[in-house]
Design an enzyme around this catalytic site. Sequence first.
Site, short mmCIF file in Angstrom:
data_model
loop_
_atom_site.label_atom_id
_atom_site.label_comp_id
_atom_site.label_asym_id
_atom_site.label_seq_id
_atom_site.Cartn_x
_atom_site.Cartn_y
_atom_site.Cartn_z
N THR A 138 78.09 -82.90 -26.33
CA THR A 138 78.39 -82.37 -25.22
C THR A 138 77.31 -80.45 -25.96
O THR A 138 77.09 -79.67 -25.44
CB THR A 138 79.77 -81.81 -26.00
OG1 THR A 138 80.57 -82.49 -25.23
CG2 THR A 138 80.25 -80.01 -24.76
N GLY A 139 77.48 -80.70 -27.55
CA GLY A 139 76.50 -80.09 -28.37
C GLY A 139 75.54 -79.89 -28.02
O GLY A 139 74.66 -79.27 -27.69
N TRP A 199 74.07 -80.68 -25.10
CA TRP A 199 73.50 -80.78 -23.87
C TRP A 199 73.24 -78.96 -23.65
O TRP A 199 72.74 -79.18 -22.98
CB TRP A 199 75.22 -80.94 -23.16
CG TRP A 199 74.74 -80.86 -21.25
CD1 TRP A 199 74.45 -81.75 -20.43
CD2 TRP A 199 75.46 -79.40 -20.61
NE1 TRP A 199 74.28 -81.52 -19.69
CE2 TRP A 199 74.76 -79.96 -19.30
CE3 TRP A 199 75.68 -78.47 -21.21
CZ2 TRP A 199 75.23 -78.90 -18.37
CZ3 TRP A 199 75.78 -77.08 -20.79
CH2 TRP A 199 75.33 -77.98 -19.07
N HIS A 200 74.22 -78.58 -24.11
CA HIS A 200 74.11 -76.32 -24.54
C HIS A 200 72.50 -76.63 -25.15
O HIS A 200 71.77 -75.35 -24.82
CB HIS A 200 74.94 -76.34 -25.28
CG HIS A 200 76.04 -76.16 -23.93
ND1 HIS A 200 77.04 -76.65 -24.42
CD2 HIS A 200 76.26 -75.17 -23.35
CE1 HIS A 200 78.12 -77.20 -23.54
NE2 HIS A 200 78.12 -76.08 -22.84
N GLY A 201 71.61 -77.40 -25.23
CA GLY A 201 70.96 -76.84 -25.93
C GLY A 201 69.56 -77.60 -26.99
O GLY A 201 70.89 -78.46 -27.89
#
Lengths: 390, 472
Positions: free
Chosen positions: B324-325, B327-329
């Site tokens: 998830t982390g 995925w954000h950047g």
Amino acid sequence: MADKTRQKQNTKTLRREDRLWVFRAALIVTLMVVLLSVGSLIAKDREYSANENRYLTGRPALSLSSLTSGKFMEDAEAYLSDQFLGRDLLVRTRAGVDRFVGKREVNGVYVGKDHFLFEKPSTWDDARMTRTLNTINLVTAKSGDIRSYMAIAPNATELLKDYLPTGAPVTNQTQQISAIYKNLPHVQCVDLVTPLKAVKDPTTLYYRTDHHWTAAAAEVAFREIAAAMGLVPDAVAYQTMPVTNSFRGTMASSSGIFKASDTISITVPEKEQTLVVTYVNEDKKTSTLFDASKLKEKSQYDVFFGGNFAEVRIDTGAESDRVLLVMKDSYANCAIPMMTPFFKTIVLVDPRYYNDNLPDTIAKEGVTDLLWFYNVNTFLNDTSIGDKLG
Amino acid sequence: MVFSSSTFLMAFLPLTLLLYYGVGVALTKNVTVKNCILLCASLVFYAWGEPVYILLMLLSILFNFAAGRVIDDARDSGRDKAATAQFVLAVFFNLGVLGFFKYADFLVDNVNGIFGAHIPPLELPLPIGISFYTFQILSYIIDLYTGKIRVQKNLLSFALYISLFPQLIAGPIVKYRDIEEQLVGRKESWSKYSYGMTRFVVGLAKKLMLANTLGAVYSGIQATDVGTLSALTAWTGIACYTLQIYFDFSGYSDMAIGLGSMFGFRFNENFNYPYIATSITDFWRRWHISLSSWFRDYVYIPLGGNRRKTPRVIFNLLVVWLLTGLWHGAAWNFVLWGVFYGVLLIFEKYVLGDRLERIPSPVRHLLTMLLVMCGWVLFSAPDLTGALLYLKAMFGGAAGWTDGNGAYLLSTNLAVLLVGAFCATPVYRRILDRFDQKWVSRAKVVAYPLLFALCVVFMVSETYNPFLYFRF
């Protein structure tokens, strides 16, 4: 039981009615969208925005290369927003909304009290300042027995603290100026802060809508500089005349707040001199320090010398052997007219536009006095002294 | 193209609506025509910002459409291995494309850093929306392989699913199974249209009036040297950012849901007042719902979810939150941000457990918000060091607790912060409920147009761009 049915019926009616009002709201919004797009399409494109002081984007040209590079899309957005129906009104409304919710800063401009708009002060950059100051020391060392002076003017944020938005962060320009002066051991530095702070009504020192100081402030500074140079300004009678009262300067433009306007006055010797003013790079000669045509334009402060130029030579015909070279920004422009009775020639150099060799200019003109004349904000941001004179 | 631009509002939207309702709904009443119009509009919408990468998206659409057909054919003819092979290929293809464009340089950077290598970075711009549409595609491929959905045999419908402009660029991430029927069976109605238009206006206002205004404050603070920030300034800044990111993102989701509704679609909600959460678990049930449910369905549950033994569940959670982390950047601060939440969630689940309930809910709310705000520091910082320095400033470690600058920033932005905080909670609903509902309904006919007018004011004034050649 009957109660419950009625309640249900009620909720149903309410919900249906709600949908009807939402439908009407959506219809109005849709009409607004259509009106705005059709209206902007029909309305004649404006070429120039006086408020923004620039030409507005015209209809973008469509081509394969502008499409694939994305330039067409950028231009289209710029075109649509530049030509937006009622653009100036919308911008003004925004400034009003911002102030209503307590914002005191628009586009890097502090919206102060009594219609004063302030440029946010520049900060000290060690590397840049070291470079600038070293260059000035170098120029001083190289110019032999020429007398060197420096005068740095504080900006409105320093002298009009009471008119700033409450608590607005500003720099301590008095400290910054002493830091500059301390690093120039062989230059005679003129303190302008103390005499300017002694002026009874500080609101006369700066424009409300522009980042410059007024001729009144420049006169105070001129008298200090003159004393340092050993001149006697009291020997000359001066007169002050207003030339426009519709001045709306850079701060008004930056913020989009056009509520107040300023008066520009000029202070000149009463006794007229026969001047020859040469714009060296432009190959242009006139007999006046003023360009009245600028009063019809947006940037009315350009009435002094018509703006900023790389090198301007003023031959004054005054009975004096002294030749003054002023390294300056636009703050100096309104003080120079007071200096003409004391020098045979005054040469103005703006390092931002100047590309010649300074020692050559000094030798050619036979300079006897060299004055660095700046305001703090410009001086702290300036890179041209280090870039071009070093 | 972004929704909050003149191009979208004055040209793209009215034209698309005119064509869709004029030609699609009124004239031909044909779903193929309607879908064609929407697809063309969506491609123009995408190409507007990415005139080159549109080819990448089209390629992706064709490849995955074909992959779906192949998986389905293989499955039908009993060749399960071939179906699996094609499935694995498709997953690798999609993750590969995403990885190449989004993570290649991150990898290169780290390899260079660790091994002292000198691999030149690619420096490719990230194709807009690739993180979102890749996840949409994966939901189709995975659900198809696991037999949850039927194959899409119509290329037009498939292409529309991937490229549908309302949610193409920033979500919500629509799962194929949620929209499958709507691709051909949706019905437009005036009530859907008016709901959609008003929802769009709300989203536009969140973005233009709140997010952008608050964002400007935070970027001003971010631009100043972090060593000179007082705690007051740092907290003001992160409070602004906390609200900015919510209004930016939820505003975008509102606009997407609203636009979808205007064209007869129904997308799932993406936000549910995340800032009233009373625990981190609760927060993630309310924040970016479509993303967390994607990770739940396609990563967490396939890994065994929470039906395994505790150490394995903890491992699963950490994997999900690491991803998830990421995925954000593509940067370490995003990874840390993800892991930060993973650890907090594990802590809540296994250490606090039922004890959490015994803490009074205002205290829980406050603690949750503090943690979320610290999370945003990690998220918004330019890099890890920047984040740590900012956190230090928040606790008085840079330039003390208060200063004039902090007081000025807080006082001049207090009104906007308060309005923002108020709008981030459902309190206004409770207030409206106290009034006569008849009048609340009537007020809407004034409120929405007024809000839209203000949006226009904010949108146009942001382009105010005076030329100051006489600056000097």
